[in-house]
Write a protein that holds these residues in place. Structure first.
Motif, short mmCIF file in Angstrom:
data_model
loop_
_atom_site.label_atom_id
_atom_site.label_comp_id
_atom_site.label_asym_id
_atom_site.label_seq_id
_atom_site.Cartn_x
_atom_site.Cartn_y
_atom_site.Cartn_z
N LEU A 1 19.30 -8.77 -5.81
CA LEU A 1 19.32 -10.00 -5.34
C LEU A 1 18.88 -11.10 -6.83
O LEU A 1 18.60 -12.32 -6.93
N GLY A 2 18.36 -9.76 -7.76
CA GLY A 2 18.53 -10.57 -8.96
C GLY A 2 17.39 -11.27 -9.60
O GLY A 2 17.62 -12.55 -9.90
N HIS A 3 16.14 -11.30 -8.67
CA HIS A 3 14.91 -11.38 -9.16
C HIS A 3 14.30 -10.05 -9.48
O HIS A 3 14.31 -8.79 -9.36
N SER A 4 12.59 -10.61 -9.96
CA SER A 4 11.97 -10.21 -10.93
C SER A 4 10.80 -10.11 -10.32
O SER A 4 10.20 -11.16 -10.12
N ALA A 5 9.02 -9.13 -10.52
CA ALA A 5 8.42 -9.36 -10.08
C ALA A 5 7.24 -8.34 -9.78
O ALA A 5 7.82 -7.52 -10.69
N GLN A 6 6.05 -8.41 -10.26
CA GLN A 6 5.58 -6.87 -11.26
C GLN A 6 4.92 -6.82 -9.67
O GLN A 6 4.43 -7.33 -8.44
N LEU A 7 4.98 -5.48 -9.65
CA LEU A 7 5.17 -4.43 -8.38
C LEU A 7 4.01 -3.56 -8.52
O LEU A 7 3.34 -3.01 -9.10
N VAL A 8 3.19 -4.04 -7.31
CA VAL A 8 1.87 -3.01 -8.08
C VAL A 8 1.43 -2.46 -5.96
O VAL A 8 1.01 -3.08 -5.17
N VAL A 9 1.10 -1.11 -6.37
CA VAL A 9 1.20 -0.25 -5.31
C VAL A 9 -0.60 0.02 -4.97
O VAL A 9 -0.95 0.33 -6.01
N GLY A 10 -1.27 -0.69 -3.84
CA GLY A 10 -2.50 -0.82 -3.75
C GLY A 10 -3.13 -1.25 -2.18
O GLY A 10 -1.82 -1.56 -1.24
N ASP A 11 -4.00 -0.77 -2.24
CA ASP A 11 -4.95 -1.48 -0.79
C ASP A 11 -5.49 -2.83 -1.24
O ASP A 11 -6.13 -3.07 -1.58
N ALA A 12 -5.24 -3.66 0.08
CA ALA A 12 -5.80 -4.98 -0.65
C ALA A 12 -7.31 -5.63 0.10
O ALA A 12 -7.22 -5.89 0.23
N ILE B 1 0.13 -1.15 0.26
CA ILE B 1 0.05 0.28 -0.28
C ILE B 1 0.77 0.83 -0.33
O ILE B 1 0.55 2.38 -0.27
N ASP B 2 1.96 1.18 0.11
CA ASP B 2 2.91 2.31 0.90
C ASP B 2 4.06 2.79 -0.72
O ASP B 2 5.11 1.44 -0.15
N TRP C 1 -7.13 -1.90 -7.90
CA TRP C 1 -5.84 -2.68 -8.71
C TRP C 1 -5.84 -4.46 -9.19
O TRP C 1 -5.18 -4.67 -10.80
N TRP C 2 -7.13 -4.45 -8.81
CA TRP C 2 -6.42 -6.56 -9.71
C TRP C 2 -7.59 -6.60 -11.07
O TRP C 2 -8.18 -5.78 -11.52
N ASP C 3 -6.62 -7.43 -11.59
CA ASP C 3 -7.07 -7.38 -13.20
C ASP C 3 -7.74 -8.66 -13.67
O ASP C 3 -8.57 -8.87 -14.05
N GLY C 4 -8.76 -9.12 -12.43
CA GLY C 4 -9.36 -10.02 -12.21
C GLY C 4 -8.89 -11.81 -12.73
O GLY C 4 -9.79 -12.72 -12.35
N GLN C 5 -7.68 -12.13 -12.57
CA GLN C 5 -7.52 -13.45 -12.69
C GLN C 5 -7.04 -13.34 -11.33
O GLN C 5 -6.17 -12.87 -10.42
N GLN C 6 -8.05 -14.21 -10.95
CA GLN C 6 -7.47 -15.45 -9.56
C GLN C 6 -5.93 -15.42 -9.48
O GLN C 6 -4.88 -16.15 -10.50
N PHE C 7 -5.72 -15.92 -7.93
CA PHE C 7 -4.86 -16.86 -8.13
C PHE C 7 -4.56 -18.03 -7.78
O PHE C 7 -5.45 -18.35 -6.76
N ALA D 1 -11.03 -10.05 1.58
CA ALA D 1 -11.42 -9.69 -0.10
C ALA D 1 -10.17 -10.27 -0.57
O ALA D 1 -10.30 -10.87 -1.72
N MET D 2 -8.82 -10.69 -0.40
CA MET D 2 -8.47 -11.87 -0.41
C MET D 2 -8.54 -13.18 -0.46
O MET D 2 -8.46 -13.70 -2.07
N TRP D 3 -9.72 -13.25 0.36
CA TRP D 3 -10.21 -15.17 -0.46
C TRP D 3 -10.89 -14.83 -1.40
O TRP D 3 -10.82 -15.58 -2.70
N LEU D 4 -11.40 -14.00 -2.08
CA LEU D 4 -12.13 -13.43 -3.13
C LEU D 4 -11.23 -13.73 -4.39
O LEU D 4 -11.63 -14.04 -5.64
N LEU D 5 -9.76 -13.58 -4.68
CA LEU D 5 -8.34 -13.65 -5.44
C LEU D 5 -8.10 -14.73 -5.39
O LEU D 5 -7.66 -14.85 -6.33
#
Length: 440
Positions: free
Chosen positions: A297-308, A282-283, A314-320, A363-367
């Motif tokens: 560390l040599g890693h990459s990820a998609q970084l998203v600033v948003g409120d969980a 969020i911050d 911020w969510w694209d609709g694809q579940q995890f 909120a996370m359960w729905l994702l």
């Protein structure tokens, strides 16, 4: 001409007192105000400054007890900082290796850089009375004051852990060891141990952690072998369990929720290949820290600033497939690393945190995909944030069930790690499984 070394000592004590003032009177965290003060001093003095500030915070109730006995009326306005200077003097006399003479004279002289010269006489008199009356031997028959904990937290821990309270207090008041996690994408664990040995750095290993190293002494992190090359991350042993409990599998879509500073994010990426990993924070400033750690560390990820708690923003609709929810919490499990937590956190904060945790969990359960896994984690040792939170969630969520491996006993679900257990911080974990049956 004044001795510059003496002047530096006075400024050092003044800076320590002002950091304490900012924490205890203004509600700032040590992370906010301590590094700025340390930047003004040499490395050896930086360590002393932290030792004194943390020492006062660890022993604050007994120091304040002595202050109430020797100071007739509380100080006000610009003179309030003198109280924190006196507390520092008490701590040096009672708990440190500083000589009594230096503790008095240099603490009194620290009034000048604090611009409270008018307090010199009072500070001198109180410190000399403290020594004359052997006040360090005058301790009340009050378990809460002697514990070093605020009243509200002492009561909660006494109620929740009556048989373990003394050990918990001892661990909270001790210094935490320095844990490293070897980044096995960049170097093997045995090769990293060889590098430490070549640099005469003493260490021990943990039977619970395949990638962990525990340093026997504190160290300047950036001077350790392989820092620039991303050979390791600084991460406590309890936090190192998160990625293993999440158990990521190749090609999965994973969400690391509340990801800063990125230690768990990077560990997940080290355990499985071809992940689509989204780190949510969020911050934006804290997200910068995530980006920096991943890059080193040599890693990459998609970084998203948003409120969980507001995924629609911020969510694209694809579940995890899997979600790690390292929830905002009281941080009562990591007080030994951050003793200011005891005094920044208030009893009233806990109910608000529990509500936020509940909102994020729902909120996370729905994702999460049907058949997916959610790992709930906190660095708390309070029941309402941990097993009680999960009990309530399971009661209201029909397609959620507890992973049988995380059934603690007949009453409690999840794994509660207490401070000092296997040298780890206090932490809580619970793994939840989502039904594969899609409700229509």
């Amino acid at each position: 001409m004044s001795n510059p070394n003496t002047k530096n000592k006075n400024n050092l004590r003044a800076d320590a007192a002002f950091v304490l003032y900012q924490i205890l009177e203004q509600g700032k965290s040590a992370r906010e105000c301590l590094p700025a003060m340390q930047a003004k001093h040499m490395d050896q003095d930086k360590a002393w400054l932290q030792e004194m500030v943390f020492g006062v915070l660890r022993q604050l109730p007994i120091l304040q007890y002595w202050l109430r006995l020797l100071l007739e009326n509380p100080l006000k306005n610009k003179f309030k900082v003198a109280e924190h200077l006196i507390l520092l003097g008490f701590y040096q006399i009672a708990f440190s290796r500083v000589s009594q003479h230096a503790a008095v004279s240099e603490t009194v002289e620290a009034c000048k850089p604090l611009k409270i010269d008018a307090m010199k006489g009072l500070v001198n008199a109180i410190l000399r009375n403290f020594i004359r009356q052997d006040m360090q031997d005058n301790k009340p028959d009050d378990a809460q004051i002697l514990s070093g904990l605020p009243k509200w937290l002492y009561k909660k821990l006494n109620l929740a852990y009556p048989d373990q309270l003394d050990d918990i207090i001892q661990q909270i008041e001790s210094k935490a060891p320095l844990w490293l996690r070897v980044n096995t994408k960049n170097i093997s664990h045995p090769d990293f141990l060889i590098a430490l040995t070549q640099h005469a750095i003493e260490y021990s290993l943990s039977p619970l952690h395949a990638e962990a190293v525990i340093l026997s002494k504190g160290a300047d992190i950036i001077s350790l072998p392989g820092f620039v090359q991303g050979w390791f991350a600084v991460q406590d042993g309890a936090a190192q369990l998160a990625a293993h409990y999440l158990a990521p599998q190749a090609n999965e879509r994973i969400l690391d929720c509340c990801a800063a500073p990125g230690g768990k994010t990077s560990h997940i990426l080290e355990l499985a290949d071809n992940l689509e990993l989204i780190a949510l924070e969020i911050d934006s400033q804290r997200m910068t820290r995530v980006a920096e750690n991943l890059e080193r560390l040599g890693h990459s990820a998609q970084l998203v600033v948003g409120d969980a708690s507001r995924p629609t923003d911020w969510w694209d609709g694809q579940q995890f497939d899997r979600i790690l929810l390292d929830a905002p919490c009281s941080a009562t499990g990591i007080i030994r690393r951050h003793p200011d937590i005891k005094w920044l956190r208030k009893a009233k904060d806990i109910d608000a945190l529990v509500l936020i945790q509940q909102q994020i969990l729902d909120a996370m359960w729905l994702l999460l995909k049907p058949g997916g896994v959610l790992l709930y984690a906190t660095c708390s040792i309070l029941a309402e944030e941990n097993h009680q939170q999960i009990d309530d969630f399971l009661a209201r969520t029909t397609d959620a069930k507890l992973d049988p491996e995380f059934k603690h006993d007949a009453i409690h679900c999840g794994q509660q790690i207490l401070p000092g257990n296997q040298q780890m911080d206090g932490f809580y974990y619970c793994r939840l499984l989502k039904s594969a049956q899609i409700n229509v």
